[in-house]
Design a protein around this motif. Structure first.
Motif, mmCIF file in Angstrom:
data_model
loop_
_atom_site.group_PDB
_atom_site.id
_atom_site.type_symbol
_atom_site.label_atom_id
_atom_site.label_comp_id
_atom_site.label_asym_id
_atom_site.label_seq_id
_atom_site.Cartn_x
_atom_site.Cartn_y
_atom_site.Cartn_z
ATOM 1 N N LYS A 1 -11.456 -19.036 -19.553
ATOM 2 C CA LYS A 1 -12.091 -19.882 -18.542
ATOM 3 C C LYS A 1 -11.537 -21.293 -18.671
ATOM 4 N N GLY A 2 -10.506 -21.617 -17.904
ATOM 5 C CA GLY A 2 -9.914 -22.955 -17.955
ATOM 6 C C GLY A 2 -8.864 -23.069 -19.053
ATOM 7 N N HIS A 3 -8.425 -24.306 -19.286
ATOM 8 C CA HIS A 3 -7.400 -24.571 -20.288
ATOM 9 C C HIS A 3 -8.050 -24.854 -21.633
ATOM 10 N N ILE A 4 -7.421 -24.357 -22.698
ATOM 11 C CA ILE A 4 -7.926 -24.601 -24.035
ATOM 12 C C ILE A 4 -6.826 -25.212 -24.890
ATOM 13 N N VAL A 5 -7.196 -25.828 -26.000
ATOM 14 C CA VAL A 5 -6.237 -26.444 -26.900
ATOM 15 C C VAL A 5 -5.263 -25.382 -27.402
#
Length: 135
Positions: free
Chosen positions: A51-55
């Motif tokens: 869900k979305g961008h992560i590190v």
């Protein structure tokens, strides 16, 4: 602490070198004005269920650094050594004609590096060195 973005730099006055700091270093000419652009492309790794961008999901896709400048003074004989696929014809009257050949670059057309040694537009001393550069 202030972070400085080095992906795009406006250039002031300086010198242009081929194979800077190498045994066969060649000072190619005096330059003024121009730009350095890293042309860096990044992409996010696609993963099902994310869900979305992560590190850590960002990778370098491509980097095509480009150094552009205005040559103020350059020996005509250097054109064919510095720039790929260039032909120089002496007109016999103190002028020369520069033409581009329509051939694909060869491994010999690549320089170990090219470098701009000078200042940025705001007067900060800088050296920009591009490795494995195509004239």
């Amino acid at each position: 602490m202030m972070n400085k973005d080095f992906s795009k730099i406006g250039l002031g006055e300086g010198k242009f070198f081929v194979n800077f700091d190498e045994v066969d270093e060649m000072e190619a000419g005096y330059v003024r004005g121009g730009d350095f652009n890293s042309n860096l492309t990044m992409r996010h790794i696609e993963v099902d269920g994310k869900k979305g961008h992560i590190v850590g999901d960002t990778v370098y896709e491509e980097e095509l650094p480009q150094l552009e400048f205005t040559a103020m003074q350059m020996e005509a004989s250097l054109f064919t050594k510095v720039f790929v696929n260039m032909e120089l014809t002496d007109n016999g009257d103190g002028t020369a004609t520069v033409n581009r050949k329509n051939t694909n670059p060869t491994p010999a057309d690549y320089h170990d590096n090219v470098a701009y040694v000078g200042k940025t537009k705001d007067g900060t001393p800088i050296i920009i060195k591009l490795l494995n550069a195509l004239g």
